[in-house]
Design a protein around this motif. Structure first.
Motif, PDB file in Angstrom:
ATOM      1  N   ASP A 221       0.858  -1.251   0.072  1.00  0.00           N
ATOM      2  CA  ASP A 221      -0.124   0.018   0.129  1.00  0.00           C
ATOM      3  C   ASP A 221       1.160   1.226   0.018  1.00  0.00           C
ATOM      4  OD1 ASP A 221      -2.265   1.727   0.104  1.00  0.00           O
ATOM      5  OD2 ASP A 221      -2.227   1.281   2.152  1.00  0.00           O
ATOM      6  N   PRO A 222       1.466   1.393  -1.232  1.00  0.00           N
ATOM      7  CA  PRO A 222       2.570   2.400  -1.363  1.00  0.00           C
ATOM      8  C   PRO A 222       2.135   3.970  -1.244  1.00  0.00           C
ATOM      9  CG  PRO A 222       1.957   1.686  -3.314  1.00  0.00           C
ATOM     10  CD  PRO A 222       1.397   0.786  -2.310  1.00  0.00           C
ATOM     11  N   ASP A 223       2.852   4.850  -0.772  1.00  0.00           N
ATOM     12  CA  ASP A 223       2.392   6.511  -0.478  1.00  0.00           C
ATOM     13  C   ASP A 223       2.342   6.885  -2.028  1.00  0.00           C
ATOM     14  OD1 ASP A 223       2.019   9.022   0.001  1.00  0.00           O
ATOM     15  OD2 ASP A 223       3.965   9.324   1.371  1.00  0.00           O
ATOM     16  N   LEU A 224       1.267   7.434  -2.315  1.00  0.00           N
ATOM     17  CA  LEU A 224       0.836   7.877  -3.650  1.00  0.00           C
ATOM     18  C   LEU A 224       0.707   9.405  -3.549  1.00  0.00           C
ATOM     19  CD1 LEU A 224      -1.848   5.307  -4.748  1.00  0.00           C
ATOM     20  CD2 LEU A 224       0.801   5.344  -5.516  1.00  0.00           C
ATOM     21  N   SER A 225       1.333   9.907  -2.552  1.00  0.00           N
ATOM     22  CA  SER A 225       1.230  11.558  -2.598  1.00  0.00           C
ATOM     23  C   SER A 225       1.992  12.265  -3.767  1.00  0.00           C
ATOM     24  CB  SER A 225       1.749  12.001  -1.252  1.00  0.00           C
ATOM     25  OG  SER A 225       3.050  11.657  -0.874  1.00  0.00           O
ATOM     26  N   SER A 226       3.401  11.648  -3.992  1.00  0.00           N
ATOM     27  CA  SER A 226       4.090  12.232  -4.986  1.00  0.00           C
ATOM     28  C   SER A 226       5.081  10.980  -5.480  1.00  0.00           C
ATOM     29  CB  SER A 226       5.107  13.124  -4.291  1.00  0.00           C
ATOM     30  OG  SER A 226       6.005  12.538  -3.529  1.00  0.00           O
ATOM     31  N   VAL A 227       5.641  11.432  -6.569  1.00  0.00           N
ATOM     32  CA  VAL A 227       6.350  10.375  -7.301  1.00  0.00           C
ATOM     33  C   VAL A 227       7.696   9.877  -6.467  1.00  0.00           C
ATOM     34  CG1 VAL A 227       7.916   9.982  -9.276  1.00  0.00           C
ATOM     35  CG2 VAL A 227       5.789  11.188  -9.630  1.00  0.00           C
ATOM     36  N   ASP A 228       8.363  10.897  -5.624  1.00  0.00           N
ATOM     37  CA  ASP A 228       9.332  10.360  -4.925  1.00  0.00           C
ATOM     38  C   ASP A 228       8.768   9.729  -3.722  1.00  0.00           C
ATOM     39  OD1 ASP A 228      11.269  11.754  -6.438  1.00  0.00           O
ATOM     40  OD2 ASP A 228      10.756  13.580  -5.616  1.00  0.00           O
ATOM     41  N   ALA A 229       7.632   9.997  -3.258  1.00  0.00           N
ATOM     42  CA  ALA A 229       7.124   9.360  -1.900  1.00  0.00           C
ATOM     43  C   ALA A 229       6.749   7.886  -2.347  1.00  0.00           C
ATOM     44  CB  ALA A 229       5.747   9.881  -1.319  1.00  0.00           C
ATOM     45  N   LEU A 230       6.263   7.894  -3.571  1.00  0.00           N
ATOM     46  CA  LEU A 230       6.032   6.485  -4.275  1.00  0.00           C
ATOM     47  C   LEU A 230       7.274   5.450  -4.245  1.00  0.00           C
ATOM     48  CD1 LEU A 230       4.187   4.445  -5.607  1.00  0.00           C
ATOM     49  CD2 LEU A 230       4.275   5.546  -7.602  1.00  0.00           C
ATOM     50  N   LEU A 231       8.151   6.232  -4.954  1.00  0.00           N
ATOM     51  CA  LEU A 231       9.451   5.249  -4.968  1.00  0.00           C
ATOM     52  C   LEU A 231      10.070   5.105  -3.613  1.00  0.00           C
ATOM     53  CD1 LEU A 231      10.949   7.560  -7.960  1.00  0.00           C
ATOM     54  CD2 LEU A 231      10.506   4.882  -7.756  1.00  0.00           C
ATOM     55  N   ALA A 232      10.119   6.048  -2.695  1.00  0.00           N
ATOM     56  CA  ALA A 232      10.770   5.797  -1.375  1.00  0.00           C
ATOM     57  C   ALA A 232       9.783   4.551  -0.670  1.00  0.00           C
ATOM     58  CB  ALA A 232      10.488   6.935  -0.494  1.00  0.00           C
ATOM     59  N   SER A 233       8.702   4.494  -0.839  1.00  0.00           N
ATOM     60  CA  SER A 233       7.802   3.531  -0.035  1.00  0.00           C
ATOM     61  C   SER A 233       8.120   2.322  -0.911  1.00  0.00           C
ATOM     62  CB  SER A 233       6.210   4.172  -0.029  1.00  0.00           C
ATOM     63  OG  SER A 233       5.783   3.860  -1.335  1.00  0.00           O
ATOM     64  N   LEU A 234       8.194   2.008  -1.997  1.00  0.00           N
ATOM     65  CA  LEU A 234       8.376   0.919  -2.877  1.00  0.00           C
ATOM     66  C   LEU A 234       9.845   0.394  -2.472  1.00  0.00           C
ATOM     67  CD1 LEU A 234       6.676   1.548  -6.247  1.00  0.00           C
ATOM     68  CD2 LEU A 234       5.862   0.022  -4.435  1.00  0.00           C
ATOM     69  N   SER A 235      10.630   1.249  -2.036  1.00  0.00           N
ATOM     70  CA  SER A 235      12.101   0.907  -1.928  1.00  0.00           C
ATOM     71  C   SER A 235      12.253   0.734  -0.457  1.00  0.00           C
ATOM     72  CB  SER A 235      13.225   2.069  -2.302  1.00  0.00           C
ATOM     73  OG  SER A 235      12.654   2.272  -3.682  1.00  0.00           O
ATOM     74  N   ALA A 236      11.153   0.877   0.513  1.00  0.00           N
ATOM     75  CA  ALA A 236      11.529   0.826   1.922  1.00  0.00           C
ATOM     76  C   ALA A 236      11.968  -0.824   2.392  1.00  0.00           C
ATOM     77  CB  ALA A 236      10.340   1.190   2.539  1.00  0.00           C
ATOM     78  N   PRO A 237      12.841  -0.857   3.266  1.00  0.00           N
ATOM     79  CA  PRO A 237      13.131  -2.271   3.737  1.00  0.00           C
ATOM     80  C   PRO A 237      11.700  -2.923   4.692  1.00  0.00           C
ATOM     81  CG  PRO A 237      14.187  -0.741   4.937  1.00  0.00           C
ATOM     82  CD  PRO A 237      13.397   0.185   3.926  1.00  0.00           C
ATOM     83  N   PRO A 238      12.018  -4.127   4.521  1.00  0.00           N
ATOM     84  CA  PRO A 238      10.889  -4.844   5.633  1.00  0.00           C
ATOM     85  C   PRO A 238      11.018  -4.671   6.918  1.00  0.00           C
ATOM     86  CG  PRO A 238      12.308  -6.511   4.479  1.00  0.00           C
ATOM     87  CD  PRO A 238      12.625  -5.190   3.805  1.00  0.00           C
ATOM     88  N   ASN A 239      10.122  -4.777   7.710  1.00  0.00           N
ATOM     89  CA  ASN A 239      10.249  -4.667   9.258  1.00  0.00           C
ATOM     90  C   ASN A 239      10.119  -6.037   9.818  1.00  0.00           C
ATOM     91  OD1 ASN A 239       7.698  -5.104   8.815  1.00  0.00           O
ATOM     92  ND2 ASN A 239       6.876  -3.409   9.882  1.00  0.00           N
ATOM     93  N   HIS A 240      10.213  -7.030   9.229  1.00  0.00           N
ATOM     94  CA  HIS A 240      10.485  -8.476   9.701  1.00  0.00           C
ATOM     95  C   HIS A 240      11.453  -9.447   9.345  1.00  0.00           C
ATOM     96  CE1 HIS A 240       8.905 -12.504  11.059  1.00  0.00           C
ATOM     97  NE2 HIS A 240       7.947 -11.701  11.917  1.00  0.00           N
ATOM     98  N   GLU A 241      12.092  -9.979  10.301  1.00  0.00           N
ATOM     99  CA  GLU A 241      13.583 -10.588   9.681  1.00  0.00           C
ATOM    100  C   GLU A 241      13.070 -11.746   8.963  1.00  0.00           C
ATOM    101  OE1 GLU A 241      12.840 -13.542  13.673  1.00  0.00           O
ATOM    102  OE2 GLU A 241      14.533 -12.427  13.640  1.00  0.00           O
TER     103      GLU A 241
END
Length: 820
Positions: A309-329
């Protein structure tokens, strides 16, 4: 599906053929509503058809990237994993083949569904036993149920393609390999069905239906069959053990091998697997065989993840959320897939960024268009950029969309061409399913589906024509019982069929293989038919022997036709009027006794036909062999017979001069004209006698006279039929019918008074149509010499040099010796 995290979640894990999918369908049907996500559109369509049969079409929905069937009162949804409408509140949710969370391209989608897709009352996660530790880690409180395989799966060793058992599936890992293997199966075994993930459901179902119905005994497929597609396969053979995974060529993992091999054997029937190669890189290793047979594979420690469910507020925000690392081992970042690669490239264009302000959701949706045609990232990015350019201004242009769809609406071409169009129309079908991309999405969804169905039918037809030879397939099915058991049938027109499949024709006594059969098949077809046609040929031979005279026909060139087929031909005999018969070599199939009887029957017909059609020639033949006739009469009759009713006078003048008055009377009563230049029987030049005259001359090895037009008196020299054999004597630039030549000769002799010069009456020559030069040449050959003022004088017997004797006539030798 928020709010359902505490619902009961069950993970049903195990190898193939454990009934996991069947269990999920039953559980969904028991709930008031439900949804199942599948890895393949093909599988979603297969289960959709099953549920429709249970619940009715008005209650069941199908949602895939390219197809959307959602009735108003739909309660049960069958979807691809990417297309699951997670916003819907349903009682039951299942995810099939959840181990695909470890797939480098689509893994993040399956992981997201595993984490977030929940039913209100029940959730099922279906997959390999290798999922057990990650499911337990990611879904607290999950109930894990392990199911054993219903039947045994065992290694059957390596077998060449030519030795594979029936009901085998041969697996290859590219379209080129699939086509090559299918072509080999067609040559060796009569044909194979073809199944690939790129096929539309309609084509795939049509191909599988051929296999399931037993029309072909072999299936050639990609690893798409490993994803739960249920078919009646007894043995799975691997054409190779390496595949290109989009980045590199690698060896299959043991789990991937087992997923594919597990298609062999269904329910309680055991299955086998093996390779085509006994040695080398595409042969199974002992440890791989043990792992597959024992269903023991390394467990999955991690799954791929990307923000669902990526951030669609801007192109950069979208890229950042799609590149974010997972929070589970247990999760690891997903490799860059095509949609993200396209987004990164488009984000480099300032114009795209400008258009995307306030429309990032549309940009990201456009990037999600699948690369069905496998164009590659750069070409696909250019296409997506064009689509987004239109979307940023509203809808896609109607005319552009219509033109692209119309361009693909063609069913011509080979397998590869049509398959390319199917892949292309899937792109437009995907676009048509986006509700706000077109002004009339419902119309274009129906239009693209109709085009896909037409292309799918054409592809099925093309695949069948290319990879299935129904004649050979029918033979191979029956051959095990022996040639005597083959259902060979012969139609009224000679068509020979085996199990309703035409394999050739029996033309008379000759079996002709169907022209469309490939050269490699012809030997098998010929050998099979020959064993079963002996009885039919024997019956035809007996019918020929018993045939009435009116059943035989003389063909041009001396062929003898019975039953519409040439069965014999005329050949040189003891004389021209007594030819012999040679049977056509097609009758060599008959036994010696029957062949001899057939020869005698045809010979009797020929003798009777010559006597009936050429009675004058038969009389001459009898006269030439009459011991009571004088030698001169026999010689003259033989010469006329040898010319089929015509001979020049000069070569036989010695014999003619030796004829007695009684001999001459006998010849004239027999119809022979003893002319000044030629001897002939005019009856043998008539239209009725002409075909037999020609046939006898051909049999004797003499030039074939071309028939002149009936009633013609004069022909241009060199014209068809302007030969002595055809009844015309060449004179200068014209050829004159020999009976008219004789009339002019007689008129000239009646007009002369000894050697006194005279002027012939030109009326006769003019009425015939003779030119002055022709008349002059004829008068010279008749023995006259020209004088001034159109007068002529008798010179005496025409010199031998004027009329050249026939080189093939025995009497020519007499002229050469000066005995004339």
């Amino acid at each position: 599906m928020p709010g359902h995290d505490n619902a009961r979640v069950t993970a049903v894990l195990g190898p193939t053929n454990t009934g996991k999918t069947h269990l999920a369908v039953e559980r969904m049907a028991a709930h008031s509503s439900g949804m199942i996500g599948f890895p393949l559109r093909l599988l979603a369509r297969e289960v959709y058809d099953r549920v429709v049969a249970m619940k009715g079409p008005e209650r069941v929905a199908l949602i895939t990237g390219e197809e959307r069937i959602v009735p108003k009162d739909a309660r049960w949804f069958l979807c691809t994993a990417e297309s699951m409408p997670l916003e819907r509140d349903v009682a039951f949710v299942a995810l099939d083949e959840a181990q695909l969370g470890a797939d480098t391209e689509r893994g993040h989608v399956f992981t997201d569904r595993l984490l977030h897709a929940r039913g209100r009352e029940e959730t099922m996660i279906l997959g390999s036993a290798a999922l057990k530790p990650v499911v337990r880690s990611l879904v607290p409180g999950v109930e894990i149920v392990e199911r054993p395989r219903f039947s045994d799966l065992s290694y059957a060793g390596a077998k060449k393609i030519s030795r594979l058992p029936r009901r085998s599936a041969i697996v290859a890992f590219s379209a080129e390999e699939v086509y090559a293997v299918a072509e080999m199966i067609r040559r060796l075994r009569g044909g194979a069905a073809v199944v690939m993930g790129a096929l539309s459901p309609r084509t795939r179902n049509a191909q599988v239906a051929m296999f399931q119905a037993g029309e072909v005994d072999y299936l050639v497929a990609t690893d798409a069959i490993g994803m739960g597609l249920n078919m009646d396969v007894a043995h799975v053979a691997f054409a190779g053990l390496h595949k290109f995974d989009g980045k590199r060529r690698r060896r299959l993992t043991t789990a991937e091998m087992a997923q594919i091999a597990g298609r062999a054997g269904r329910h309680q029937r055991d299955g086998t697997f093996g390779a085509v190669a006994e040695e080398g890189p595409d042969a199974f290793l002992p440890e791989e065989v043990l792992a597959i047979e024992g269903h023991r594979f390394p467990t999955l420690d991690t799954l791929y993840w990307r923000e669902g469910d990526p951030d669609l507020s801007s192109v950069d925000a979208l890229l950042a959320s799609l590149s974010a690392p997972p929070n589970h081992e247990t999760l690891r970042p997903a490799p860059e897939s095509v949609d993200l690669a396209v987004l990164r490239r488009m984000a480099e264009d300032p114009a795209v960024r400008a258009r995307a302000r306030g429309q990032v959701d549309r940009l990201w949706a456009a990037c999600g268009i699948p690369d069905f045609q496998k164009l590659g990232v750069e070409p696909h990015t250019r296409f997506v950029a064009r689509v987004f350019g239109y979307l940023s201004e509203g809808h896609l242009p109607h005319q552009w969309f219509a033109d692209e769809v119309a361009r693909l609406d063609r069913a011509d071409g080979d397998v590869e061409t049509i398959a390319g169009r199917v892949a292309a129309i899937r792109t437009w079908a995907y676009i048509a399913q986006r509700k706000d991309w077109l002004a009339d999405p419902a119309h274009w969804a129906a239009r693209t589906q109709a085009v896909e169905e037409r292309l799918s039918d054409a592809l099925h037809t093309s695949l069948t024509q290319r990879f299935v030879d129904k004649r050979t397939s029918a033979l191979m099915k029956q051959i095990g019982a022996g040639a005597g058991a083959l259902p060979v049938e012969i139609g009224a027109t000679g068509e020979v069929t085996i199990d309703t499949h035409a394999i050739g024709r029996l033309d008379g006594f000759r079996f002709v293989v169907a022209p469309e059969a490939r050269a490699t098949d012809k030997r098998l077809l010929l050998a099979t038919a020959e064993k079963r046609l002996a009885g039919e040929r024997r019956a035809r031979g007996q019918a020929l022997v018993a045939a009435a005279d009116d059943r035989f026909v003389l063909a041009s060139g001396g062929g003898i036709v019975w039953g519409g087929h040439v069965v014999a031909r005329l050949a040189r005999g003891r004389s021209l009027g007594r030819p012999v018969v040679v049977l056509d070599d097609a009758l060599d199939c008959l036994d010696v006794t029957l062949r001899r009887a057939a020869l005698e029957r045809v010979q009797r017909w020929v003798e009777a036909a010559v006597a009936a059609q050429l009675p004058a020639l038969a009389a001459l033949a009898g006269l030439a062999r009459d011991p009571a006739a004088t030698p001169a009469l026999r010689s003259t009759a033989a010469a006329i017979e040898a010319g089929a009713g015509i001979t020049q006078r000069l070569p036989v003048r010695v014999a003619i001069e030796a004829l007695t008055a009684a001999d001459r009377t006998r010849l004239r009563r027999g119809g022979v004209t003893i002319g000044a230049l030629d001897l002939f029987d005019a009856r043998l030049l008539k239209a009725r006698a002409r075909p037999w005259r020609e046939a006898l001359l051909v049999a004797a090895g003499q030039p074939v006279p071309v028939p002149a037009a009936d009633g013609a008196t004069v022909l241009p020299r060199g014209a068809p039929g302007a030969t002595l054999a055809a009844g015309f004597r060449p004179l200068g630039t014209q050829a004159v019918r020999i009976d008219l030549v004789e009339r002019i000769a007689r008129a000239a002799h009646y007009a002369r008074k000894g050697r006194t010069p005279f002027a012939p009456d030109p009326a006769l020559a003019t009425s015939i149509g003779l030119e002055p030069a022709t008349v002059a040449r004829l008068m010279t050959e008749l023995g006259f010499r020209p004088l001034p003022e159109g007068r002529w004088a008798w010179r005496g017997r025409p010199p031998a040099a004027v009329i050249a004797p026939r080189a093939d006539n025995a009497f020519a030798a007499l002229a050469e010796l000066g005995l004339g």
